[in-house]
Design a protein around this motif. Structure first.
Motif, PDB file in Angstrom:
ATOM      1  N   PRO A  99     -99.947 -11.926  62.830  1.00 22.99           N
ATOM      2  CA  PRO A  99    -101.110 -11.052  62.657  1.00 22.99           C
ATOM      3  C   PRO A  99    -100.849  -9.552  62.763  1.00 22.99           C
ATOM      4  O   PRO A  99    -101.603  -8.772  62.212  1.00 22.99           O
ATOM      5  N   THR A 150     -96.879  -9.697  57.787  1.00 22.58           N
ATOM      6  CA  THR A 150     -98.332  -9.704  57.977  1.00 22.58           C
ATOM      7  C   THR A 150     -98.940  -9.979  56.592  1.00 22.58           C
ATOM      8  O   THR A 150     -98.388  -9.546  55.571  1.00 22.58           O
ATOM      9  N   MET A 179    -104.911 -14.336  63.455  1.00 23.64           N
ATOM     10  CA  MET A 179    -104.893 -13.902  62.050  1.00 23.64           C
ATOM     11  C   MET A 179    -106.284 -14.056  61.447  1.00 23.64           C
ATOM     12  O   MET A 179    -106.773 -13.177  60.743  1.00 23.64           O
TER      13      MET A 179
END
Ligand code: AMP
Length: 442
Positions: A99, A150, A179
């Protein structure tokens, strides 16, 4: 989906888990004496190619849980040249989605460290937002064996043809709940659609809210399910101190000066509170750095590295530091503001007392925090004795009855301080050992 908790994992060695010599040699160098519970439970199944769904936090040793089998698999693939898929074109074999930028960098660094005895044969690249995409594009030239990314930046790089996901054979979703809570739902779906149908999936999530369940539905193939405890109560001591409203800074400064911690990570709830508290501490002779989402990536990395290296002793942060950051031997985490979400309490305190090290998690609460702290306790199934500091005894004694009536009770004349003193006498011995082990060595 129900995830069984497996307690009391029998102790096994890394050799017994089926890892190959170059990895075992590295683990010895890193002084990993034995696998953590999640490693012991998951690595053999992951090596056997099974999908995995694990309830685990940073601090549990989850990075090695996916990184070691992934490296072993890629090493085997590269060694049998006919099967080798690596370094041809702009493709990736092992994709790790995370994330945050810091986690991307940290995970990639860990993987590279575990891979040192493969002598550069396994390439790992990290890509994340907030920095120029050009350097990342260059790093991706010729493809990569492992990509840690990411979601947003990865989609950008795919649309610029810098990388393709059609050869991914292992997909790791790290901190899946985070996330999704950061709004990556659509990006994740788009990325998943670009990967081949047949692949091994390893999913790690501290919690399993509806969104994560929905994501996993139909995605995983007969996964091994594992749940490990995120906080080890035998090494991480949690304490909560009641203070008067308006006295938190004074108490914090007192604590920092008294204990001379090698490093202290202090959590507040807003970006401007970081600066505000740093200024107030500075007036009391304490230098603190701040870490929050308004700082540029360069500044964030510099501060974090300085903190990790022990050059910065006091770091004031928002919850962007609560997840995933691995700060070796961090002795103490302090909740100056309580986190809004009870789950974030566990994430914050999990920065300390990691991988068998001792640590302290302290929370400062005034009477307005009292009710919320009870909610945090209830949700996390903990109960902590309320303590006070000598010299900072509270004016108001808050009882459960007063709490139910939603108001603090005035302390009976004279008794509040006496009670506080008595309580202090009872509690100062408690965990004194861990206090001193966490303090700066002379
Ligand atoms: P992670 O949960 O992957 O962020 O790991 C937390 C910390 O534990 C990292 O500093 C790892 O290097 C360390 N670690 C992971 N596995 C072990 C192990 N078996 N023994 C000792 N330290 C470990």
């Amino acid at each position: 989906m129900s995830i069984p908790t497996t307690q009391d994992v029998p102790s096994v060695s890394f050799t017994e888990l089926g890892l190959i010599p170059p990895l075992l040699a590295r683990l010895t160098e890193l002084e990993y004496q034995q696998p953590t519970p999640i490693q012991a439970q998951a690595i053999p199944s992951v090596l056997a190619g099974r999908d995995l769904i694990a309830g685990a936090n940073t601090g549990s040793g989850k990075t090695a849980t996916f990184a070691l089998p992934l490296l072993q698999k890629l090493h085997a693939e590269k060694s049998s040249s006919s099967n080798s898929t690596s370094n041809k074109g702009n493709y990736v074999a092992g994709l790790v989605l995370v994330p945050t930028r810091e986690l991307a960098k940290q995970v990639a660094d860990n993987i590279r460290s575990y891979a040192v005895h493969f002598n550069g044969k396994i390439k790992t690249v990290a890509v994340f937002g907030g920095v120029s995409a050009n350097t990342q594009m260059q790093a991706l030239r010729g493809g990569t064996d492992i990509l840690v990314a990411t979601p947003g930046r990865l989609l950008d790089l795919i649309s610029s043809n810098a990388i393709k996901l059609d050869r991914v054979n292992t997909l790791v979703l790290d901190e899946a709940d985070r996330m999704l809570s950061l709004g990556f739902t659509d990006e994740l779906s788009a990325l998943l659609a670009l990967t081949p149908k047949k692949k091994q999936i390893l999913l790690f999530s501290a919690t399993f809210p509806e969104q994560v369940r929905a994501l996993t539905q139909g995605l995983l193939n007969d996964p091994v399910e594992i749940q490990v405890q995120s906080v080890d109560a035998s090494t991480l001591v949690q304490r909560v101190f009641t203070v008067n409203k308006g006295e938190k800074t004074a108490v914090l400064a007192h604590l920092i000066k008294q204990h001379q911690w090698r490093q202290a990570l202090i959590f507040v709830n807003a970006k401007n509170s970081c600066e505000h508290l740093a200024n107030k501490l500075s007036k009391r002779g304490i230098t603190a750095e701040v870490f929050h989402g308004d700082k540029g990536q360069g500044a964030r990395s510099r501060v974090l590295n300085a903190f990790k290296a022990g050059e910065v002793e006091v770091l004031i942060a928002t919850d962007i530091a609560a997840r995933g950051l691995d700060i070796e031997k961090l002795p103490v985490v302090i909740n100056f503001d309580l986190p809004r979400s009870p789950l974030d309490y566990m994430h914050r305190i999990g920065r300390s007392g990691r991988a068998g090290e001792v640590g302290l998690a302290l929370s400062l609460i005034d009477h307005e925090d009292y009710h919320h702290f009870k909610v945090i306790e209830k949700k996390n199934k903990i109960w902590l004795e309320r303590e006070q500091f000598v010299g900072f005894e509270v004016d108001e004694v808050i009882t459960d009855a007063a709490l139910a009536a939603d108001k603090p009770m005035a302390a009976p004349e004279g008794s509040g301080k006496k009670k506080a003193k008595k309580k202090r006498q009872n509690t100062t011995q408690m965990n004194e050992d861990i206090w001193s082990r966490c303090s700066k060595p002379e």
